[in-house]
Write a protein that holds these residues in place. Structure first.
Motif, mmCIF file in Angstrom:
data_model
loop_
_atom_site.group_PDB
_atom_site.id
_atom_site.type_symbol
_atom_site.label_atom_id
_atom_site.label_comp_id
_atom_site.label_asym_id
_atom_site.label_seq_id
_atom_site.Cartn_x
_atom_site.Cartn_y
_atom_site.Cartn_z
ATOM 1 N N VAL A 1 0.819 -1.214 0.000
ATOM 2 C CA VAL A 1 0.000 0.000 0.000
ATOM 3 C C VAL A 1 0.854 1.266 0.000
ATOM 4 N N GLN A 2 2.149 1.136 -0.286
ATOM 5 C CA GLN A 2 3.052 2.272 -0.175
ATOM 6 C C GLN A 2 3.266 3.095 -1.446
ATOM 7 N N PRO A 3 2.949 2.612 -2.661
ATOM 8 C CA PRO A 3 3.266 3.419 -3.850
ATOM 9 C C PRO A 3 2.655 4.810 -3.807
ATOM 10 N N ARG B 1 -4.799 10.476 -3.635
ATOM 11 C CA ARG B 1 -3.996 10.174 -4.820
ATOM 12 C C ARG B 1 -2.804 9.306 -4.416
ATOM 13 N N ALA B 2 -2.854 8.023 -4.799
ATOM 14 C CA ALA B 2 -1.784 7.080 -4.469
ATOM 15 C C ALA B 2 -1.984 5.811 -5.295
ATOM 16 N N GLY B 3 -1.230 4.763 -4.956
ATOM 17 C CA GLY B 3 -1.325 3.516 -5.711
ATOM 18 C C GLY B 3 -1.240 2.297 -4.809
ATOM 19 N N LEU B 4 -1.676 1.157 -5.339
ATOM 20 C CA LEU B 4 -1.607 -0.136 -4.659
ATOM 21 C C LEU B 4 -1.056 -1.166 -5.639
ATOM 22 N N PRO C 1 7.289 5.705 2.744
ATOM 23 C CA PRO C 1 5.885 5.899 2.356
ATOM 24 C C PRO C 1 5.300 7.160 2.969
ATOM 25 N N HIS C 2 4.239 7.661 2.362
ATOM 26 C CA HIS C 2 3.527 8.832 2.867
ATOM 27 C C HIS C 2 2.414 8.332 3.791
ATOM 28 N N ASN C 3 2.693 8.338 5.074
ATOM 29 C CA ASN C 3 1.768 7.703 6.015
ATOM 30 C C ASN C 3 0.419 8.401 6.102
ATOM 31 N N ASN C 4 0.416 9.714 5.901
ATOM 32 C CA ASN C 4 -0.865 10.428 5.895
ATOM 33 C C ASN C 4 -1.735 9.963 4.737
ATOM 34 N N THR C 5 -1.108 9.711 3.585
ATOM 35 C CA THR C 5 -1.870 9.231 2.427
ATOM 36 C C THR C 5 -2.345 7.799 2.650
ATOM 37 N N ILE C 6 -1.494 6.977 3.255
ATOM 38 C CA ILE C 6 -1.917 5.611 3.564
ATOM 39 C C ILE C 6 -3.129 5.630 4.498
#
Length: 471
Positions: A108-110, A256-259, A285-290
């Motif tokens: 879940v980090q992209p 806005r992110a990727g899996l 990784p962007h933890n706020n986005t995760i």
């Protein structure tokens, strides 16, 4: 806990100031963008309007934390809460798509769909291995190996050998037979399915057979349709694919992110994918986005989200029907998902011209190539999506009005083209921004669009009356 700790008066004072006080210039741009979204129609198929809860998570204090590595194996301390968050997000991702955690895993980090795709390529194949993805002019995505006769455009064509497959120009549907024939000649190591402007579903079983015939991996980039897949409104790629990537902000309606999903029972893909994401292709990784993804995945598992996804398809079909009624040509003769590809060539217009006038009247869509186009710079169509309209609580009768607005855009465009007296885009823009009939019609339509839009709520804004107006 005491709240009487004084705010410092030294060099850290700025850390406590509201953006409206500290940086009114940026704050005004945010307010203007809020008004643009509230007073306009968002028809870009790759965009959506996320929820208040997702925005709260994405704008949270979690942005402060570095957490390179995976849960339980970080390169920094202080990640006890981040580990719980990332594991929860992985659990929710598998649940959202009804996947067995013994068979499937997910990273879940992209940072985005593009980085997810390149990390997946890095995990699956070696530099200069051969890939086949749907060509960009035929509805594919840049990251699936796009290049031109003169230049390799994206990393996927620079670092790998790419041979795109195509749609049948007559039907706009993927030519699976030609794909199989070309695969026999090209011998790809990876077959990529998924697109950014393909209005139909995918035949994954057929693609699996083609990939197996070459000993190739099969990867699905379901970025556009992942929300529809989660809601069982599109075929699921998971039964047949080795790796599945997606963005999280389109029909899935997250930040806005990727899996990257991977089969845990094949070729050690779990360790290969995880190592490809970090340290091979990106940093911490962007933890706020995760956190935002985690919230969005919880929402995607709700019964209400399934109702939303069903309405997304119904709204796209309703808009298509109105355009058909006016005699327009749509690629594949309609849609089976969230998007419409509108072929403007029969009426003598280009996607660039329609996009320009739509911008002027606060309708946002994008120019797009259609089957048979020879120039990506002057495409013959536009792409229309229904996801954001549906997030604003619009139903068929509402989006039918939107389609009528689009019909008016065409009539104005034909008038502006006549006034311009040339095919040049600059002359066309000068015409509808001038003092002629088309300019008058643009002003009228802009007002009608605004008055229509402000009747509908804007997700994440609890009280629409607080939105500042700018025009």
């Amino acid at each position: 806990m005491s709240s009487s700790i004084p705010i410092p008066n030294d060099f850290n004072k700025m850390l406590y100031e509201d953006i409206s006080v500290y940086d009114p210039e940026v704050n005004e741009l945010i307010e203007k963008e809020t008004w643009r979204q509230f007073s306009g129609l968002e028809l870009i198929a790759s965009e959506n309007l996320t929820s208040l809860a997702v925005m709260q998570a994405n704008g949270s204090i979690l942005t402060n934390k570095y957490s390179e590595g995976l849960p339980g194996a970080r390169y920094y301390g202080g990640n006890e809460h981040i580990d719980v968050l990332e594991n929860l997000t992985r659990e929710r991702a598998l649940k959202a798509f009804n996947l067995d955690p013994k068979v499937w895993g997910v990273n879940v980090q992209p940072y985005s769909g593009s980085t997810a795709n390149f990390a997946a390529f890095t995990a699956l194949i070696q530099p200069q291995d051969r890939i086949m993805g749907l060509g960009l002019p035929d509805g594919g995505h840049l990251t699936h190996g796009y290049y031109t006769a003169k230049k390799k455009i994206t990393a996927s064509s620079i670092y790998f050998q790419s041979f795109p497959y195509r749609v049948d120009p007559a039907t706009g549907l993927i030519d699976y037979e030609q794909l199989a024939t070309n695969a026999n000649l090209f011998k790809p190591r990876l077959v990529v399915c998924g697109g950014s402007a393909y209005p139909r579903d995918w035949e994954y079983e057929r693609l699996r057979k083609i990939a197996d015939g070459q000993g190739a991996y099969l990867m699905s980039d379901m970025a556009h349709i992942s929300g529809l897949v989660a809601a069982a409104e599109q075929n699921s790629p998971f039964e047949y694919c080795d790796v599945v990537t997606t963005t999280t902000h389109k029909t899935l309606r997250g930040p806005r992110a990727g899996l990257i999903f991977f089969r845990k029972d094949k070729d050690d893909l779990e360790s290969r994918v995880n190592a490809a994401v970090f340290p091979a292709c990106q940093g911490g990784p962007h933890n706020n986005t995760i956190a935002g993804i985690c919230v969005a995945l919880k929402q995607a598992a709700e019964p209400a989200f399934k109702d939303y996804a069903k309405q997304v398809r119904a709204n796209a079909a309703a808009m298509a029907n109105v355009l058909f009624k006016h005699g327009y040509r749509l690629q594949t003769d309609g849609t089976a998902n969230h998007l419409i590809l509108w072929d403007l060539r029969p009426i003598g217009l280009t996607g660039s011209k329609i996009e320009k006038i739509c911008d002027a009247v606060h309708i946002t869509l994008n120019k797009n190539a259609v089957a048979g186009d020879t120039s990506a710079l002057v495409p013959g169509g536009v792409r229309i999506g229904s996801s954001a309209l549906t997030s604003r609580s619009m139903f068929e009768k509402d989006v039918e009005q939107v389609a009528e607005f689009l019909h008016r855009v065409v009539q104005i465009s034909l008038q502006a083209q006549k006034e311009a007296g040339s095919k040049k885009l600059k002359d066309f823009v000068d015409a509808f921004e001038g003092t002629g009939e088309s300019a008058k019609l643009v002003k009228e339509l802009k007002e009608d669009v605004k008055n229509f839009c402000i009747k509908f709520p804007l997700p994440s804004v609890v009280d629409s009356s607080t939105i500042k107006q700018f025009d």
